[in-house]
Design an enzyme around this catalytic site. Structure first.
Site, PDB file in Angstrom:
ATOM      1  CD  GLU A 157     103.777  38.613  37.298  1.00 12.43           C
ATOM      2  OE1 GLU A 157     103.793  39.008  38.341  1.00 12.43           O
ATOM      3  OE2 GLU A 157     103.068  38.623  36.255  1.00 12.43           O
ATOM      4  CD  GLU A 211     100.053  40.687  34.275  1.00 11.14           C
ATOM      5  OE1 GLU A 211     100.672  39.557  33.540  1.00 11.14           O
ATOM      6  OE2 GLU A 211     100.599  41.735  34.216  1.00 11.14           O
ATOM      7  CB  ALA A 215     103.517  34.157  31.229  1.00 13.67           C
ATOM      8  N   GLY A 247     100.532  36.346  34.808  1.00 12.51           N
ATOM      9  CA  GLY A 247      99.689  36.257  33.478  1.00 12.51           C
ATOM     10  C   GLY A 247      98.109  35.768  33.857  1.00 12.51           C
TER      11      GLY A 247
HETATM   12  N1  DAK Z   1     105.141  28.425  33.525  1.00 16.58           N
HETATM   13  C1  DAK Z   1     105.585  27.005  33.411  1.00 16.58           C
HETATM   14  N2  DAK Z   1     105.521  25.869  34.007  1.00 16.58           N
HETATM   15  C2  DAK Z   1     104.649  26.095  35.011  1.00 16.58           C
HETATM   16  C3  DAK Z   1     104.057  27.394  35.555  1.00 16.58           C
HETATM   17  C4  DAK Z   1     104.311  28.680  34.793  1.00 16.58           C
HETATM   18  N3  DAK Z   1     104.173  29.773  35.149  1.00 16.58           N
HETATM   19  N4  DAK Z   1     103.639  27.304  36.874  1.00 16.58           N
HETATM   20  C5  DAK Z   1     103.519  25.648  37.046  1.00 16.58           C
HETATM   21  N5  DAK Z   1     104.187  25.218  36.033  1.00 16.58           N
HETATM   22  C6  DAK Z   1     104.487  23.810  35.954  1.00 16.58           C
HETATM   23  C7  DAK Z   1     105.462  23.573  36.993  1.00 16.58           C
HETATM   24  O1  DAK Z   1     106.762  23.458  36.309  1.00 16.58           O
HETATM   25  C8  DAK Z   1     105.018  21.959  37.076  1.00 16.58           C
HETATM   26  O2  DAK Z   1     105.685  21.111  35.964  1.00 16.58           O
HETATM   27  P1  DAK Z   1     106.330  19.733  35.969  1.00 16.58           P
HETATM   28  O3  DAK Z   1     107.695  19.791  37.005  1.00 16.58           O
HETATM   29  O4  DAK Z   1     105.510  18.913  36.567  1.00 16.58           O
HETATM   30  O5  DAK Z   1     106.731  19.427  34.602  1.00 16.58           O
HETATM   31  C9  DAK Z   1     103.502  21.834  36.802  1.00 16.58           C
HETATM   32  O6  DAK Z   1     103.361  23.099  36.311  1.00 16.58           O
HETATM   33  C10 DAK Z   1     103.008  21.674  38.104  1.00 16.58           C
HETATM   34  O7  DAK Z   1     103.614  22.740  39.103  1.00 16.58           O
HETATM   35  P2  DAK Z   1     104.095  22.509  40.558  1.00 16.58           P
HETATM   36  O8  DAK Z   1     104.494  20.976  40.732  1.00 16.58           O
HETATM   37  O9  DAK Z   1     105.179  23.704  40.825  1.00 16.58           O
HETATM   38  O10 DAK Z   1     102.805  22.536  41.507  1.00 16.58           O
HETATM   39  P3  DAK Z   1     102.679  22.881  42.980  1.00 16.58           P
HETATM   40  O11 DAK Z   1     101.353  22.556  43.335  1.00 16.58           O
HETATM   41  O12 DAK Z   1     103.597  22.510  43.732  1.00 16.58           O
HETATM   42  O13 DAK Z   1     102.784  24.678  42.866  1.00 16.58           O
HETATM   43  C11 DAK Z   1     102.433  26.987  41.976  1.00 16.58           C
HETATM   44  C12 DAK Z   1     101.983  25.337  42.207  1.00 16.58           C
HETATM   45  C13 DAK Z   1     101.458  27.469  41.008  1.00 16.58           C
HETATM   46  C14 DAK Z   1     102.494  27.679  43.334  1.00 16.58           C
HETATM   47  C15 DAK Z   1     103.838  26.812  41.398  1.00 16.58           C
HETATM   48  O14 DAK Z   1     103.940  25.953  40.208  1.00 16.58           O
HETATM   49  C16 DAK Z   1     104.469  28.159  40.839  1.00 16.58           C
HETATM   50  O15 DAK Z   1     104.971  28.923  41.564  1.00 16.58           O
HETATM   51  N6  DAK Z   1     104.311  28.558  39.675  1.00 16.58           N
HETATM   52  C17 DAK Z   1     104.954  29.696  39.193  1.00 16.58           C
HETATM   53  C18 DAK Z   1     104.097  30.941  39.417  1.00 16.58           C
HETATM   54  C19 DAK Z   1     104.599  32.025  38.854  1.00 16.58           C
HETATM   55  O16 DAK Z   1     105.651  32.523  39.005  1.00 16.58           O
HETATM   56  N7  DAK Z   1     103.805  32.739  38.041  1.00 16.58           N
HETATM   57  C20 DAK Z   1     104.102  33.930  37.295  1.00 16.58           C
HETATM   58  C21 DAK Z   1     104.826  33.457  36.036  1.00 16.58           C
HETATM   59  S1  DAK Z   1     105.697  34.887  35.283  1.00 16.58           S
HETATM   60  C22 DAK Z   1     105.755  40.184  30.123  1.00 16.58           C
HETATM   61  C23 DAK Z   1     104.698  40.132  30.461  1.00 16.58           C
HETATM   62  C24 DAK Z   1     103.985  39.309  31.147  1.00 16.58           C
HETATM   63  C25 DAK Z   1     104.711  38.283  31.925  1.00 16.58           C
HETATM   64  C26 DAK Z   1     106.038  38.407  31.632  1.00 16.58           C
HETATM   65  C27 DAK Z   1     106.675  39.205  30.752  1.00 16.58           C
HETATM   66  N8  DAK Z   1     106.731  40.983  29.303  1.00 16.58           N
HETATM   67  C28 DAK Z   1     105.869  42.080  28.455  1.00 16.58           C
HETATM   68  C29 DAK Z   1     107.928  41.079  28.907  1.00 16.58           C
HETATM   69  C30 DAK Z   1     104.302  37.428  32.885  1.00 16.58           C
HETATM   70  C31 DAK Z   1     104.730  36.651  33.418  1.00 16.58           C
HETATM   71  C32 DAK Z   1     104.453  35.615  34.166  1.00 16.58           C
HETATM   72  O17 DAK Z   1     103.415  35.353  34.472  1.00 16.58           O
END
Ligand code: DAK
Length: 262
Positions: free
Chosen positions: A136, A116, A69, A113
């Site tokens: 998350e 998921e 997400a 997400g």
């Molecule tokens: N959201 C927004 N931007 C993201 C992103 C994300 N999840 N993942 C990557 N990006 C963006 C990065 O910020 C970066 O943007 P710039 O800095 O270039 O502007 C660009 O994509 C490239 O990413 P990286 O530079 O970080 O690329 P790397 O190859 O170094 O790393 C990575 C790739 C996938 C390992 C890293 O980007 C990463 O760790 N991303 C976050 C992964 C993550 O934590 N995903 C889970 C997100 S939370 C809910 C229901 C559902 C959910 C939440 C609440 N409720 C009912 C309340 C679901 C939540 C989630 O999915």
């Protein structure tokens, strides 16, 4: 005009073709936001309603199916806003209402997400570059789009706990061993393999395909006794179709069946 967040195309030659939906926020690694999920839902419903489509594929880019997400869209959200907007529930689960088979073609990251969403598809075919995770917990939340429920059903409690609590990623080989994905293929062969699987499904009787999908999904939603009872009713109902008569007759006559969808 703003750029679309999902791209659609129709592939194949036969009476039933494959609808391919590509998530398209490349700079954000296909991070999922409300606008993208609205467009994904509309594309899925469009293909589901199209008689010329037998099977649907959801895919991303080489680097990411979806990295979760969109954290920037969630960072400041309050509890009251999440409830008022029905965050996730409003538009993230449209895929669960689709009757035709949906295959996830996953290359690169499928996190949060994104993992998921892949698990909401009917099955996952992964490139050898795929990485799955529910990270998350590292950003102070938990999986919120079914991850705590579907992951243990797919890979068992121990591995699901490990992934949800430590936030570690699972590579494609481990995902196949654990049963999260149905097959792993070299990255450059991913779409060929997925489209061949879709074609095999497109060639079958549409009624049995829809009903087989609904029965397997029933196994995930409720208890075993309910599921077996549901399967029995659907099984009996297929004897009312012409395709059942044709399929069995063709087998006995050693010829290919000519499906009519009736
Ligand atoms: N959201 C927004 N931007 C993201 C992103 C994300 N999840 N993942 C990557 N990006 C963006 C990065 O910020 C970066 O943007 P710039 O800095 O270039 O502007 C660009 O994509 C490239 O990413 P990286 O530079 O970080 O690329 P790397 O190859 O170094 O790393 C990575 C790739 C996938 C390992 C890293 O980007 C990463 O760790 N991303 C976050 C992964 C993550 O934590 N995903 C889970 C997100 S939370 C809910 C229901 C559902 C959910 C939440 C609440 N409720 C009912 C309340 C679901 C939540 C989630 O999915």
């Amino acid at each position: 005009m703003t750029e679309p967040l999902v791209l659609t195309q129709t592939i194949g030659e036969g009476a039933r073709r494959t609808g391919v939906i590509t998530l398209h926020r490349p700079k954000q690694l296909n991070a999922l936001n409300d606008a993208l999920m609205d467009q994904l839902g509309a594309a899925l419903q469009g293909f589901d309603a199209d008689d010329g489509i037998g099977c649907i594929v959801v895919t991303g880019s080489e680097k990411a199916f979806a990295a979760g997400a969109d954290i920037s869209a969630m960072a400041k959200k309050t509890y009251a806003e999440a409830i008022a907007e029905n965050f996730i529930g409003r538009n993230w689960e449209t895929i669960l209402t689709i009757r035709k088979p949906v295959i996830a073609a996953v290359s690169g990251f499928a996190l949060g997400g994104g993992c998921e969403l892949a698990m909401m598809c009917d099955f996952i075919i992964a490139a050898d570059t795929a990485k799955f995770g529910q990270p998350e917990i590292k950003i102070g939340i938990i999986p919120g789009a079914g991850g705590t429920q579907r992951l243990p059903r797919a890979v068992g409690k121990s591995k699901a706990m490990d992934m949800v609590l430590t936030a570690r990623m699972m590579d494609a080989a481990e995902a196949e061993r654990a049963g999260l994905v149905s097959r792993v293929v070299p990255a450059d062969k991913l779409m060929d393999e997925v489209l061949a699987a879709a074609d095999a499904i497109n060639a079958l009787s549409p009624a049995s395909v829809l009903l087989a999908k609904s029965c397997v999904n029933k196994a995930f939603e409720g208890g075993l006794a309910d599921g077996v009872q549901h399967e029995r009713r659907i099984f009996h109902s297929l004897f009312a179709t012409e395709d059942q008569k044709e399929g069995m007759a063709a087998f006995l006559e050693k010829r290919k069946p000519a499906w009519t969808g009736r």
